[in-house]
Design an enzyme around this catalytic site. Structure first.
Site, PDB file in Angstrom:
ATOM      1  CB  ALA A 164       1.906  -0.235   6.672  1.00 43.36           C
ATOM      2  CB  THR A 201      -0.897   0.050   1.250  1.00 41.77           C
ATOM      3  OG1 THR A 201      -0.076   0.251   2.416  1.00 41.77           O
ATOM      4  CG2 THR A 201      -1.704  -1.230   1.431  1.00 41.77           C
ATOM      5  CB  ILE A 221       8.185  -0.308   8.278  1.00 40.83           C
ATOM      6  CG1 ILE A 221       7.575  -0.937   9.546  1.00 40.83           C
ATOM      7  CG2 ILE A 221       8.125   1.212   8.340  1.00 40.83           C
ATOM      8  CD1 ILE A 221       6.076  -0.773   9.683  1.00 40.83           C
ATOM      9  CE  LYS A 222       5.648   0.802  -0.587  1.00 43.16           C
ATOM     10  NZ  LYS A 222       4.467   1.231  -1.343  1.00 43.16           N
ATOM     11  CB  VAL A 223      11.419   4.128   5.104  1.00 44.39           C
ATOM     12  CG1 VAL A 223      10.955   3.616   6.463  1.00 44.39           C
ATOM     13  CG2 VAL A 223      12.562   3.267   4.579  1.00 44.39           C
TER      14      VAL A 223
END
Ligand code: E4P
Length: 218
Positions: free
Chosen positions: A56, A27, A82-84
């Site tokens: 996310a 997402t 975790i998307k960074v």
């Protein structure tokens, strides 16, 4: 090659997950905004539907805040990644999160050098955006080729190449040929992958011929 679905629409994920072909979900803030739903609730629901990793994305821009948001999002479910973003702060956050055992997807990657940095920062996934490079007249697939070559030169890198910003069925084929580990694909394109006019035509003929035999298998 793994298939992730690139959407925050829970119903679409449920429908595709029923095929058994969905290995994960990605997402981003734009997809969450499009869904019109609460971020945490959506991620929780997706994680219940899909066993694989569910990305996310953090909204902070400073590394400490990214880490804090990442840790909070990681509490939603065991399969949250975790998307960074691919910035210096994002890379620092990536290092801190992966060192504490949190899976990280470094997103908004547009060059092989950026992917090299992400691998050095210990990223679980690197997301090169094919479609957005094509949009500005560059060759997105060339970047996938370059990243594959670089990662293969250094077996100690275990970052997986997650081909993102996929717009066509041809992008999926080319990403597979280039050796991307994963493609994250919008639901509409996933559905198009199975279609071929000769399959439809051939099946219609087989069914008509079978009916003419008057037989039944069960
Ligand atoms: C996935 O992780 C990306 O956020 C997504 O593929 C971006 O796709 P877009 O360029 O079509 O918005």
């Amino acid at each position: 090659m793994k298939f992730f679905v690139d959407t925050a629409e829970v119903d679409e994920i449920r429908e595709l997950a029923a095929t058994g072909l969905v290995d994960g979900v990605t997402t981003n803030p734009s997809l969450v905004a499009k869904s019109g739903r609460d971020f945490t609730e959506v991620i929780r629901e997706i994680c219940e539907i899909v066993d694989g990793d569910v990305s996310a994305e953090v909204a902070a821009t400073g590394s400490d805040d990214m880490v804090a948001e990442g840790r909070k999002l990681a509490e939603i479910a065991d399969n949250v990644t975790i998307k960074v973003p691919l910035t210096w702060d994002g890379l620092k956050a990536c290092r801190a999160l992966t060192q504490s055992g949190v899976s990280v997807n470094v997103t908004l990657c547009f060059s092989a050098n950026q992917a090299l940095l992400a691998a050095k920062a210990g990223a679980t996934y690197i997301s090169p955006f094919i479609g957005r490079l094509d949009d500005i007249g560059l060759d997105g697939m060339e970047v996938i080729d370059e990243i594959r070559e670089i990662y293969d030169n250094y077996p100690d890198f275990d970052t997986q190449i997650l081909a993102a910003s996929i717009r066509t069925v041809n992008h999926v084929k080319q990403a597979a040929m280039a050796g991307a580990d994963i493609a994250t694909i919008p639901p509409k394109i996933v559905k198009e992958l199975v279609r071929h006019p000769l399959t439809d035509k051939g099946l219609a003929t087989f069914l008509a011929d079978w009916q003419s035999t008057g037989q039944k298998i069960v």
